[in-house]
Design an enzyme around this catalytic site. Structure first.
Site, mmCIF file in Angstrom:
data_model
loop_
_atom_site.group_PDB
_atom_site.id
_atom_site.type_symbol
_atom_site.label_atom_id
_atom_site.label_comp_id
_atom_site.label_asym_id
_atom_site.label_seq_id
_atom_site.Cartn_x
_atom_site.Cartn_y
_atom_site.Cartn_z
ATOM 1 N N LYS A 45 32.315 46.877 45.194
ATOM 2 C CA LYS A 45 33.520 47.581 44.779
ATOM 3 C C LYS A 45 34.358 46.721 43.822
ATOM 4 C CE LYS A 45 32.805 51.268 47.250
ATOM 5 N NZ LYS A 45 31.351 51.107 47.315
ATOM 6 N N ASP A 46 35.260 47.384 43.086
ATOM 7 C CA ASP A 46 36.107 46.722 42.103
ATOM 8 C C ASP A 46 36.919 45.594 42.738
ATOM 9 O OD1 ASP A 46 35.758 49.690 41.451
ATOM 10 O OD2 ASP A 46 36.375 48.873 39.525
ATOM 11 N N LYS A 47 37.262 44.587 41.912
ATOM 12 C CA LYS A 47 38.107 43.502 42.403
ATOM 13 C C LYS A 47 39.575 43.890 42.343
ATOM 14 C CE LYS A 47 39.383 38.645 41.667
ATOM 15 N NZ LYS A 47 40.847 38.865 41.565
#
Length: 650
Positions: free
Chosen positions: A327-329
């Protein structure tokens, strides 16, 4: 929309299905502006998973937990600029083929679930939806005759394909039941569902039959609270009579928010007969692996960084964690995870520690196996776009109309299914796909140096990388490298131990979890796919041409998941662009039999991969490849526009 830190080299050839002008805006001003919630294979948000926690194995008294996570609401702060908040589901099919068609428009209230799109064609979906609507109409009418027998969905010789369709239909239409005659699939009204509706609401009946069909491990289902003992008894009798061999039901008391005692019926699956005897036979002779599932909420953390904190706190290896996707940071994300060799009780002990690191652990429960990459249905996105402006500042068209036009076009026409910027990273001098190419060519030392290649601006991370490039002193670089740079520190520790030669670099890459090693190769393959999608759209547009690859269930079989379009099929417009797929490079896929296939061959040859087998034995990496639809359609897309103190919702 504007984004920060993107490399023009990756996104300078983007194409668009719609020709609307769009608008400018900024995203990810803060993690709360970008909320991602994973959707599991059963179509549930991972924030709404229900579990059973056992106080004692085989004990009739279980701790029933219902934990619905409320994702943080990112508050809109509009000043003189407009702010738009978007929410939508972006769905995948089994982690391999993306969903291909927009919602079927019908006068009926029913909306076919995305689960059907990858497994049956549009004509079957329309027939099925009409049949389902007729069933609902007959049941809701006091005078209509119930003369609906069954509907054929067609012949499906492949057993695995039939299983997918069975599940997709029952999850979409829980009031229907599926069955097979020879290789032909049929549906008919589920009379058990109709009987349950006499005791509960349709909403409860829908959820109960979806629960039965999903058969999720350690899951349970709770009916609404019910103070009438006679009514609860009737529900108990129905469940016991119809499904007693599969599930067991019990009444539990719990206090509501006012302290009043409420009673509800909870259903769980029975253990398989003989399973307890089998455990007793093997007890003491073979130790069974322990797996614990949970939902991880992380705030402004990389997935590997979060796993590193958790593994250190639990005393296990990062490779003991498994998940469906990275998942995105810079976001608030919710995803399912499984950790090996850790009990639920042990995981609960570190909840307070994890919260200090920007993580929260929810829905802790026992499971029997780990997760696989791609084991999800998709993701739900809640995105805030700030500083909304027209592309032409002098335009007389108001921003509200621009957004309405954009949302309408995306809903009806879809969008080209490019891989997003998070797949490639924000490095100026090196990006993830560069490292992936080096790994595919087995240039291990080069791959290490690329990962540790500094950008031009100064900060602690780039200063440490610059020191390593100049000295190859891994120990000294470790002292300079910030602790949150997990993968860099893991590589450096291995290089310090094994040396900066080919063997040492191989060991360094092996020190990273398999999911991270394969991520870099996937990044390269994703770059190729993006460029292929742009080239194909520029060359052929939305037309399906000879040599294209399409998903066609009538012609597909277990050895040939895609079909090559013939000249006759192009002439008769037998397929639509919604069915066209492009391959992600790998050892088990076929390429289009037209100019796009030639483009793949030339592109791979240009970077030295003309004879690549897409297997890197030294790193235990095998890349079979997959197919990805060119077009994508969002589900449940809506927006809210805020400027000053006014709001519009659509």
């Amino acid at each position: 929309m504007e984004t920060q830190g993107l490399s023009p080299a990756i996104f300078d050839s983007l194409c668009y299905v719609s020709d609307h002008r769009g608008f400018f805006g900024t995203i990810k001003n803060s993690p709360a502006d970008f909320v991602v919630t994973e959707i599991n294979v059963s179509g549930q948000l991972v924030t709404e998973v229900q579990t059973i926690e056992k106080s004692e194995r085989d004990s009739p008294q279980d701790i029933i937990t219902k934990q619905t996570i409320n994702p943080k609401d990112a508050k809109l702060k509009g000043t003189t600029c407009e702010v738009a908040e978007f929410a939508t589901d972006i769905l995948e099919a089994g982690g391999r083929l993306a969903q291909t068609s927009p919602d079927v428009v019908d006068n009926c209230e029913l909306d076919p679930c995305y689960l059907l799109y990858p497994v049956v064609d549009l004509a079957v979906q329309e027939s099925l939806n009409q049949f389902a609507c007729n069933v609902r109409s007959v049941w809701s009418s006091p005078v209509a005759e119930n003369n609906l027998n069954e509907l054929s969905l067609g012949l499906y010789p492949d057993k695995d394909e039939r299983a997918l369709i069975h599940s997709a239909v029952r999850q979409t239409y829980p009031f229907l039941i599926t069955f097979t005659k020879s290789s032909e699939l049929f549906v008919k009204p589920n009379l058990d569902y109709q009987e349950l509706c006499q005791l509960t609401s349709e909403k409860e009946a829908d959820a109960f039959f979806k629960f039965l069909d999903a058969k999720l491990e350690n899951s349970r289902f709770s009916f609404n609270t019910d103070d009438c003992k006679e009514h609860r008894t009737a529900v108990h009798h129905f469940i016991s009579k119809k499904f007693g061999k599969l599930v067991e039901a019990k009444s539990f008391s719990e206090k509501d928010t006012y302290g009043l005692l409420k009673v509800c019926i909870t259903v769980r699956f029975r253990e398989k007969i003989g399973s307890s005897r089998k455990r007793k036979r093997t007890e003491g002779t073979e130790k069974q692996d322990v797996y614990t599932g949970f939902t991880l909420q992380k705030d402004n953390l990389e997935t590997l960084e979060a796993i590193s904190y958790l593994s250190y706190s639990l005393g296990v290896l990062p490779s003991d964690f498994s998940y469906a996707g990275i998942k995105d940071k810079k976001a608030i994300t919710y995803q399912a995870m499984v950790v090996k060799k850790v009990t639920p009780e042990r995981l609960k002990q570190i909840e307070a520690i994890s919260e200090k690191k920007g993580m929260t652990i929810h829905n802790i429960h026992s499971v029997k196996k780990h997760l696989h990459l791609g084991q999800l249905s998709g993701n739900h996105f809640s995105i805030i776009v700030r500083d909304i402006q027209n592309q032409n500042h002098g335009s007389s068209v108001c921003i509200q109309e621009r957004i309405e036009e954009a949302v309408y076009n995306i809903k009806t026409k879809g969008f080209l299914n490019y891989y997003g910027p998070q797949r490639f990273g924000k490095g100026q001098n090196c990006q993830s796909h560069d490292i992936g190419l080096a790994l595919l060519k087995e240039e291990m030392e080069k791959a290490v140096k690329l990962l540790l290649n500094p950008d031009s601006f100064e900060d602690p991370v780039n200063n440490a990388k610059q020191y390593f490039i100049e000295t190859e002193d891994a120990k000294g670089t470790l002292a300079l490298m910030p602790h949150y740079k997990i993968r860099e520190r893991m590589l450096l520790r291995a290089i310090n131990r094994f040396g900066m030669n080919n063997e040492g670099c191989v060991r360094a890459w092996l020190s990273l979890p398999h999911s991270i090693r394969i991520f870099y190769i996937h990044a390269f393959c994703s770059k190729v796919w993006n460029e292929a999608a742009s080239y194909r759209f520029t060359l052929y547009g939305l037309k399906v041409v000879q040599g294209d690859l399409v998903v066609c269930h009538e012609t597909a079989n277990e050895n040939s998941p895609v079909h090559i379009v013939t000249a006759e099929e192009e002439e008769s417009s037998a397929y639509t662009i919604n069915q066209v797929v492009l391959p992600m490079p790998g050892y088990s896929i076929k390429y289009p039999a037209n100019e796009i296939g030639q483009w793949y061959s030339e592109t791979l040859a240009k970077v030295g991969l003309q004879s690549c087998t897409f297997r890197v034995g030294s790193l235990q990496l095998n890349v079979p490849g997959c197919y990805r639809h060119i077009l994508k359609y969002p589900h449940n897309l809506f927006y809210k526009l805020t400027f000053e103190n006014q709001a519009k919702k659509n």
